[in-house]
Design a protein around this motif. Structure first.
Motif, PDB file in Angstrom:
ATOM      1  N   PHE A   1       0.752  -1.260  -0.011  1.00  0.00           N
ATOM      2  CA  PHE A   1       0.062  -0.038  -0.071  1.00  0.00           C
ATOM      3  C   PHE A   1       0.652   1.218   0.127  1.00  0.00           C
ATOM      4  N   ALA A   2       2.020   1.191   0.758  1.00  0.00           N
ATOM      5  CA  ALA A   2       2.833   2.333   0.932  1.00  0.00           C
ATOM      6  C   ALA A   2       3.468   2.857  -0.453  1.00  0.00           C
ATOM      7  N   VAL A   3       3.855   1.750  -1.228  1.00  0.00           N
ATOM      8  CA  VAL A   3       4.613   1.995  -2.471  1.00  0.00           C
ATOM      9  C   VAL A   3       3.508   1.678  -3.601  1.00  0.00           C
ATOM     10  N   GLN A   4       2.192   1.777  -3.402  1.00  0.00           N
ATOM     11  CA  GLN A   4       1.110   1.739  -4.544  1.00  0.00           C
ATOM     12  C   GLN A   4       1.460   0.642  -5.287  1.00  0.00           C
ATOM     13  N   ASP A   5       1.553  -0.434  -4.927  1.00  0.00           N
ATOM     14  CA  ASP A   5       1.860  -1.826  -5.654  1.00  0.00           C
ATOM     15  C   ASP A   5       0.545  -2.682  -5.659  1.00  0.00           C
ATOM     16  N   ALA A   6      -0.373  -2.042  -6.414  1.00  0.00           N
ATOM     17  CA  ALA A   6      -1.642  -2.748  -6.542  1.00  0.00           C
ATOM     18  C   ALA A   6      -1.465  -4.289  -7.095  1.00  0.00           C
ATOM     19  N   ALA A   7      -0.507  -4.504  -7.947  1.00  0.00           N
ATOM     20  CA  ALA A   7      -0.210  -5.992  -8.594  1.00  0.00           C
ATOM     21  C   ALA A   7      -0.082  -6.660  -7.258  1.00  0.00           C
ATOM     22  N   TYR A   8       0.914  -6.503  -6.561  1.00  0.00           N
ATOM     23  CA  TYR A   8       1.107  -7.229  -5.248  1.00  0.00           C
ATOM     24  C   TYR A   8      -0.180  -7.501  -4.335  1.00  0.00           C
ATOM     25  N   LEU A   9      -0.911  -6.393  -4.116  1.00  0.00           N
ATOM     26  CA  LEU A   9      -2.067  -6.223  -3.249  1.00  0.00           C
ATOM     27  C   LEU A   9      -3.002  -7.492  -3.863  1.00  0.00           C
ATOM     28  N   LEU A  10      -3.336  -7.452  -5.194  1.00  0.00           N
ATOM     29  CA  LEU A  10      -4.390  -8.254  -5.652  1.00  0.00           C
ATOM     30  C   LEU A  10      -3.805  -9.765  -5.788  1.00  0.00           C
ATOM     31  N   ARG A  11      -2.461  -9.915  -5.978  1.00  0.00           N
ATOM     32  CA  ARG A  11      -1.879 -11.254  -5.922  1.00  0.00           C
ATOM     33  C   ARG A  11      -1.945 -11.844  -4.459  1.00  0.00           C
ATOM     34  N   SER A  12      -1.942 -11.070  -3.445  1.00  0.00           N
ATOM     35  CA  SER A  12      -1.708 -11.438  -2.185  1.00  0.00           C
ATOM     36  C   SER A  12      -3.404 -11.509  -1.522  1.00  0.00           C
ATOM     37  N   TRP A  13      -4.361 -11.589  -2.483  1.00  0.00           N
ATOM     38  CA  TRP A  13      -5.655 -11.251  -1.750  1.00  0.00           C
ATOM     39  C   TRP A  13      -6.411 -12.709  -2.265  1.00  0.00           C
ATOM     40  N   HIS A  14      -6.933 -13.153  -1.454  1.00  0.00           N
ATOM     41  CA  HIS A  14      -7.806 -14.435  -1.664  1.00  0.00           C
ATOM     42  C   HIS A  14      -8.803 -14.168  -2.611  1.00  0.00           C
ATOM     43  N   PRO A  15      -8.759 -15.336  -3.487  1.00  0.00           N
ATOM     44  CA  PRO A  15      -9.480 -15.418  -4.876  1.00  0.00           C
ATOM     45  C   PRO A  15     -11.016 -15.155  -4.707  1.00  0.00           C
ATOM     46  N   ASP A  16     -11.382 -15.826  -3.487  1.00  0.00           N
ATOM     47  CA  ASP A  16     -12.863 -15.410  -3.447  1.00  0.00           C
ATOM     48  C   ASP A  16     -13.502 -14.256  -2.810  1.00  0.00           C
ATOM     49  N   THR A  17     -12.594 -13.224  -2.433  1.00  0.00           N
ATOM     50  CA  THR A  17     -12.809 -11.820  -1.984  1.00  0.00           C
ATOM     51  C   THR A  17     -12.205 -10.791  -2.941  1.00  0.00           C
ATOM     52  N   ARG A  18     -11.121 -11.198  -3.528  1.00  0.00           N
ATOM     53  CA  ARG A  18     -10.379 -10.321  -4.392  1.00  0.00           C
ATOM     54  C   ARG A  18     -11.167  -9.404  -5.455  1.00  0.00           C
ATOM     55  N   PRO A  19     -11.109  -8.033  -5.401  1.00  0.00           N
ATOM     56  CA  PRO A  19     -11.740  -7.378  -6.269  1.00  0.00           C
ATOM     57  C   PRO A  19     -10.973  -7.526  -7.724  1.00  0.00           C
ATOM     58  N   ARG A  20     -11.738  -7.227  -8.911  1.00  0.00           N
ATOM     59  CA  ARG A  20     -11.175  -7.476 -10.100  1.00  0.00           C
ATOM     60  C   ARG A  20      -9.968  -6.384 -10.332  1.00  0.00           C
ATOM     61  N   THR A  21     -10.233  -5.101  -9.648  1.00  0.00           N
ATOM     62  CA  THR A  21      -9.220  -4.148 -10.043  1.00  0.00           C
ATOM     63  C   THR A  21      -9.085  -3.444  -8.559  1.00  0.00           C
ATOM     64  N   LEU A  22      -7.914  -2.804  -8.475  1.00  0.00           N
ATOM     65  CA  LEU A  22      -7.631  -1.892  -7.218  1.00  0.00           C
ATOM     66  C   LEU A  22      -7.278  -0.372  -7.800  1.00  0.00           C
ATOM     67  N   ASP A  23      -8.092   0.390  -7.375  1.00  0.00           N
ATOM     68  CA  ASP A  23      -7.634   1.876  -7.321  1.00  0.00           C
ATOM     69  C   ASP A  23      -7.054   2.382  -6.237  1.00  0.00           C
ATOM     70  N   LEU A  24      -5.853   2.726  -6.186  1.00  0.00           N
ATOM     71  CA  LEU A  24      -5.035   3.187  -4.800  1.00  0.00           C
ATOM     72  C   LEU A  24      -5.218   4.666  -4.859  1.00  0.00           C
ATOM     73  N   ASP A  25      -5.360   5.252  -3.818  1.00  0.00           N
ATOM     74  CA  ASP A  25      -5.173   6.651  -3.761  1.00  0.00           C
ATOM     75  C   ASP A  25      -3.984   7.555  -3.705  1.00  0.00           C
ATOM     76  N   ALA A  26      -3.524   8.116  -4.695  1.00  0.00           N
ATOM     77  CA  ALA A  26      -2.200   8.837  -4.846  1.00  0.00           C
ATOM     78  C   ALA A  26      -1.894   9.741  -3.811  1.00  0.00           C
ATOM     79  N   ASP A  27      -3.225  10.327  -3.102  1.00  0.00           N
ATOM     80  CA  ASP A  27      -2.657  11.284  -1.981  1.00  0.00           C
ATOM     81  C   ASP A  27      -2.811  10.637  -0.681  1.00  0.00           C
ATOM     82  N   MET A  28      -2.767   9.395  -0.565  1.00  0.00           N
ATOM     83  CA  MET A  28      -2.724   8.698   1.013  1.00  0.00           C
ATOM     84  C   MET A  28      -1.117   8.498   0.908  1.00  0.00           C
TER      85      MET A  28
END
Length: 94
Positions: free
Chosen positions: A8-35
């Motif tokens: 989350f800190a480095v805005q690595d959406a691909a890693y976050l999706l890979r490390s999310w269980h497929p039963d609950t993982r969203p199709r995409t993840l939009d990270l807030d650049a202002d966070m």
């Protein structure tokens, strides 16, 4: 948990999706650049050893968003999937 916080800190959406269980993982993840994530406090854990298939991590993550400080307090549930620990969902948030 720490690796997902870092992602989350480095805005690595691909890693976050890979490390999310497929039963609950969203199709995409939009990270807030202002966070801006400032720190992570692990408050408690349950299970999660090599002998378990599930576990929880209760944490407090500190951030600033558009210059305003805040925190996320959550108990995350994790499960083993294909041999790896993955994020399942949040039990509660504040």
């Amino acid at each position: 948990m720490r690796s997902r916080y870092s992602a989350f800190a480095v805005q690595d959406a691909a890693y976050l999706l890979r490390s999310w269980h497929p039963d609950t993982r969203p199709r995409t993840l939009d990270l807030d650049a202002d966070m801006r994530w400032q720190g992570l406090d692990i408050l408690a854990t349950t299970e999660g050893s090599a002998f378990h298939t599930t576990g929880t991590v209760t944490f407090r993550a500190h951030y600033t968003h558009e210059g305003e400080p805040g925190e996320l307090h959550e108990q995350s549930r994790f499960a083993r999937h294909e041999g790896a620990w993955v994020y399942l969902d949040a039990v509660f948030t504040r």
